[in-house]
Design a protein around this motif. Structure first.
Motif, PDB file in Angstrom:
ATOM      1  N   GLY A 110       0.171   2.883   8.497  1.00  0.00           N
ATOM      2  CA  GLY A 110      -0.640   2.107   7.557  1.00  0.00           C
ATOM      3  C   GLY A 110      -1.393   2.937   6.530  1.00  0.00           C
ATOM      4  O   GLY A 110      -2.362   2.466   5.930  1.00  0.00           O
ATOM      5  N   ALA A 111      -0.965   4.191   6.286  1.00  0.00           N
ATOM      6  CA  ALA A 111      -1.761   5.095   5.442  1.00  0.00           C
ATOM      7  C   ALA A 111      -1.466   4.959   3.939  1.00  0.00           C
ATOM      8  O   ALA A 111      -2.224   5.471   3.122  1.00  0.00           O
ATOM      9  CB  ALA A 111      -1.509   6.538   5.863  1.00  0.00           C
ATOM     10  N   LEU A 112      -0.370   4.303   3.566  1.00  0.00           N
ATOM     11  CA  LEU A 112       0.075   4.355   2.165  1.00  0.00           C
ATOM     12  C   LEU A 112       0.001   2.999   1.448  1.00  0.00           C
ATOM     13  O   LEU A 112       0.213   1.951   2.058  1.00  0.00           O
ATOM     14  CB  LEU A 112       1.531   4.846   2.102  1.00  0.00           C
ATOM     15  CG  LEU A 112       1.825   6.228   2.686  1.00  0.00           C
ATOM     16  CD1 LEU A 112       3.310   6.554   2.543  1.00  0.00           C
ATOM     17  CD2 LEU A 112       0.966   7.303   2.024  1.00  0.00           C
ATOM     18  N   GLY A 113      -0.224   3.083   0.136  1.00  0.00           N
ATOM     19  CA  GLY A 113      -0.147   1.880  -0.700  1.00  0.00           C
ATOM     20  C   GLY A 113       1.263   1.602  -1.166  1.00  0.00           C
ATOM     21  O   GLY A 113       1.587   0.500  -1.615  1.00  0.00           O
ATOM     22  N   GLY A 114       2.138   2.614  -1.090  1.00  0.00           N
ATOM     23  CA  GLY A 114       3.512   2.401  -1.547  1.00  0.00           C
ATOM     24  C   GLY A 114       4.462   3.478  -1.051  1.00  0.00           C
ATOM     25  O   GLY A 114       4.047   4.581  -0.692  1.00  0.00           O
ATOM     26  N   VAL A 115       5.734   3.100  -1.011  1.00  0.00           N
ATOM     27  CA  VAL A 115       6.827   4.041  -0.726  1.00  0.00           C
ATOM     28  C   VAL A 115       7.904   3.773  -1.767  1.00  0.00           C
ATOM     29  O   VAL A 115       8.238   2.611  -2.033  1.00  0.00           O
ATOM     30  CB  VAL A 115       7.430   3.814   0.681  1.00  0.00           C
ATOM     31  CG1 VAL A 115       8.661   4.687   0.892  1.00  0.00           C
ATOM     32  CG2 VAL A 115       6.403   4.083   1.773  1.00  0.00           C
ATOM     33  N   ALA A 141       0.285   0.388   4.358  1.00  0.00           N
ATOM     34  CA  ALA A 141      -0.852  -0.466   4.701  1.00  0.00           C
ATOM     35  C   ALA A 141      -0.433  -1.926   4.499  1.00  0.00           C
ATOM     36  O   ALA A 141       0.483  -2.199   3.706  1.00  0.00           O
ATOM     37  CB  ALA A 141      -2.021  -0.131   3.773  1.00  0.00           C
ATOM     38  N   PRO A 142      -1.078  -2.875   5.182  1.00  0.00           N
ATOM     39  CA  PRO A 142      -0.803  -4.286   4.888  1.00  0.00           C
ATOM     40  C   PRO A 142      -0.973  -4.535   3.384  1.00  0.00           C
ATOM     41  O   PRO A 142      -1.932  -4.062   2.771  1.00  0.00           O
ATOM     42  CB  PRO A 142      -1.874  -5.033   5.706  1.00  0.00           C
ATOM     43  CG  PRO A 142      -2.165  -4.097   6.847  1.00  0.00           C
ATOM     44  CD  PRO A 142      -2.056  -2.707   6.268  1.00  0.00           C
TER      45      PRO A 142
END
Ligand SMILES: C[S@@+](CC[C@H](N)C(=O)[O-])C[C@H]1O[C@@H](n2cnc3c(N)ncnc32)[C@H](O)[C@@H]1O
Length: 217
Positions: A110-115, A141-142
């Protein structure tokens, strides 16, 4: 071929082509308005969702990482190939690039805003895509977004020569519907898709899928 021998062949192939790949791809994104439109939409979604960090997985020479940073997104790059990472670090000294695999990714849940995976799942056999997409879902992240760019179509192509060097690569094209289904099964819901016709030097149509981990996940 085992997963580790396949990854070794991918790593060695991209190590061999890294410098020429970077040179030959210079200016290609600038001449691809639809590709930039998808990256622009992705960047705006990530910023609107709180602006968390973005992993550019299979970043190669870092051109997409750099483009996203130019759009106000805190993107860093990860690539299997040390030579690609060296080129990226030289080209964009202010940005972070690490040698690593896209699955597993060395990132907390859940650490990222995007991939973003920009033509970097091209060498992943279809049977391994569910594990890769599950990894994208794990690190988001959700409400976070995943953007996939790929060759749309089907089947496997052998490549023994590329960018002026001998290589040892299988290249997989993926039907957009199948990619969307696999992403959805991993918990990444489709937001938008685009399929564009190939440019003269491309081998097939290009697919783009923007997906999102549900905000309530
Ligand atoms: C076609 S290049 C695309 C590079 C970059 N995304 C771009 O568009 O310029 C594919 C890249 O994905 C990387 N790659 C392939 N499989 C990978 C994996 N399992 N983990 C990390 N990187 C991988 C390769 O090393 C290579 O640099």
């Amino acid at each position: 071929m085992t997963e580790s021998s396949r990854l070794s062949a991918v790593r060695a192939s991209y190590d061999a082509v890294a410098v020429d790949y970077a040179r030959l791809l210079t200016g290609v994104l600038e001449a691809a308005p639809l590709d930039r439109a998808m990256l622009g939409a992705f960047a705006e979604c990530v910023r609107g969702g709180g602006g968390g960090a973005v992993a550019d997985v299979g970043c190669g020479p870092g051109r997409i990482t750099a483009y996203l940073n130019g759009l106000g997104v805190r993107a860093f790059g990860v690539d299997l190939s040390p030579a690609m990472v060296a080129v990226a670090r030289r080209s964009y000294p202010g940005l972070r690039f690490e040698v690593g695999r896209m699955a597993p990714l060395d990132v907390a849940d859940g650490a990222l805003g995007g991939v973003v995976a920009w033509h970097s799942t091209a060498h992943t056999p279809p049977g391994e895509l569910p594990a890769v997409f599950a990894e994208f879902a794990r690190v988001l992240a959700p409400g976070g977004y995943a953007l996939l760019a790929f060759e749309a179509g089907g089947g496997r192509r052998r490549l023994d020569h590329a960018y002026g060097h001998p290589v040892d690569l299988d290249v997989y094209a993926t039907p957009p519907g199948l990619a969307a289904d696999r992403l959805a099964e991993a918990g990444l819901a489709e937001v938008a898709r685009l399929v564009r016709e190939p440019d003269p030097d491309e081998t097939g149509p290009r697919g783009f899928l923007l997906t999102r981990k549900p905000p309530s996940a």
